[in-house]
Design an enzyme around this catalytic site. Sequence first.
Site, mmCIF file in Angstrom:
data_model
loop_
_atom_site.group_PDB
_atom_site.id
_atom_site.type_symbol
_atom_site.label_atom_id
_atom_site.label_comp_id
_atom_site.label_asym_id
_atom_site.label_seq_id
_atom_site.Cartn_x
_atom_site.Cartn_y
_atom_site.Cartn_z
ATOM 1 N N TYR A 73 0.865 -1.184 0.000
ATOM 2 C CA TYR A 73 0.000 0.000 0.000
ATOM 3 C C TYR A 73 0.895 1.225 0.000
ATOM 4 O O TYR A 73 1.848 1.309 0.775
ATOM 5 C CB TYR A 73 -0.910 0.014 1.221
ATOM 6 C CG TYR A 73 -1.790 1.251 1.334
ATOM 7 C CD1 TYR A 73 -1.600 2.173 2.358
ATOM 8 C CD2 TYR A 73 -2.806 1.488 0.423
ATOM 9 C CE1 TYR A 73 -2.418 3.296 2.476
ATOM 10 C CE2 TYR A 73 -3.627 2.609 0.535
ATOM 11 C CZ TYR A 73 -3.428 3.520 1.564
ATOM 12 O OH TYR A 73 -4.228 4.633 1.666
ATOM 13 N N ASP A 92 9.431 2.992 -0.812
ATOM 14 C CA ASP A 92 8.429 3.651 0.028
ATOM 15 C C ASP A 92 8.782 3.329 1.483
ATOM 16 O O ASP A 92 8.449 2.246 1.982
ATOM 17 C CB ASP A 92 7.029 3.152 -0.337
ATOM 18 C CG ASP A 92 5.971 3.835 0.502
ATOM 19 O OD1 ASP A 92 4.776 3.762 0.127
ATOM 20 O OD2 ASP A 92 6.313 4.428 1.556
ATOM 21 N N LYS A 100 5.106 9.589 8.380
ATOM 22 C CA LYS A 100 4.905 9.056 9.738
ATOM 23 C C LYS A 100 5.913 9.587 10.759
ATOM 24 O O LYS A 100 5.807 10.721 11.216
ATOM 25 C CB LYS A 100 4.884 7.522 9.682
ATOM 26 C CG LYS A 100 3.690 6.977 8.876
ATOM 27 C CD LYS A 100 3.543 5.489 8.944
ATOM 28 C CE LYS A 100 2.526 4.970 7.950
ATOM 29 N NZ LYS A 100 1.151 4.938 8.429
#
Length: 435
Positions: free
Chosen positions: A144, A239, A267
């Site tokens: 994802y 990623d 994050k």
Amino acid sequence: MTDAQSRSLLAEAARLIPGGVNSPVRAFGAVGGTPRFLARGSGSRVWDVDGNEYVDCVGSWGPLILGHARPEVVEAACEAARLGTTFGAPTEGEVLLARAITKAIPSIESVRLVNSGTEAVMSAIRLARAYTERTKVVKFEGAYHGHSDGLLARAGSGLATLGLPTCPGVPPPWTAETVVVPYNDPDAVETVFGSLGEEIACVLAEPVAGNMGVVPPAEGFLDSLRTASEKAGALLVFDEVITGFRVHAGGAQAAYGVTPDLTILGKILGGGFPIGAFGGRRDIMDMLAPSGPVYQAGTLSGNPVACAAGLATLRLLESETPHGMLERRTGRLADGLRKAARDAGVSVWVNRVASMLTLFFTDQIVSNYATAATSDLKRYARFFHGMLARGVYLPPSQFEAIFVSATHSDEDVGFICEAAQAALGEIASPQGQPC
Ligand code: KE4
């Protein structure tokens, strides 16, 4: 343990917000029951609106490696906010954060700050396509990378076939440039490059998968992506929204010794505030407006409050170097969960990388999405609620990661394992047979 206040808030929220939540996974759809509305966090603990206390194993899905409300991070954010919450003009804080990023992750020679991981991935793909003058993006099944249209794709009928939309509202042409292959399958990557090599702008990978549950890269897999991309003139994009600053101070690229051309961050980088970033080789990044022709922009990009919280977080990680302790403590947690399952006679597979782990309810070795998908989701749901009732807040989905922070103590680990022993015992007991 009552959830009356959460239920009452959910009823109101559902009238005002789709599903009552601002991000789907929070709705407990995968595990059932009422999502707990959280009111406060401190260190490794959170409290819901009914006053129930939990050891938090979600940590806001990864940002809180220093735990909830770390005083120095909160103070840095407050201090920045007192000076002005946003200017829409360059600020020193952005320079300081960019310097900290490039120091921690040397492959990032130049970096652009944005407001979410989705935005960072979307922009990096645009840049990769502009730089290579190619259109195809290779991604991995079960990974994802945010919700931009082109990446909401599932594998077509065979390898190297074009991605098909996974959700309404995404026109088929938008995913037709996305090729989806199995994770940890170098042969599949080889096949794709064999048939589409000249068209591939980039390979986009979570260097450690976190969104099919935690799945580590097989030995040599990341090297194979580097080699295949290089040979075909495509870019390798890592990623590291989850893994950046978590699996190693320099990200997964430092842990595994494989250098991408572009890296996505998020994050932890924001210390709990909205942030995303993409960066890498200067010759690629210089194509980005205003240096070059590739347009990308954002009102709150480089927001001073987020930059201050992020910088405080990176500085604390640099001074406290918690990664060794996190490795040991999370290893003890993984071993404790494996023992609890063994003692209860419940088949599980636990994958752990650094301070992120997933307990899969399957007797398979989980090495990709297909094996992760063999998990018994009803058993996971029972386990989730058994743990919630015992004061442990797990991710409300089998395909997510448990995140351990620097504030989780040995006592917290013991508490989680004891709760797991009881919850798994309930699942294994005759009346607890899988539904
Ligand atoms: P955001 O747009 O949610 O900031 O980042 C998207 C993203 C990009 N790349 C990776 C590897 C990610 O894990 C994410 C987002 N992670 C999920 C949890 N696995 C966010 C939780 C949610 O969607 O509510």
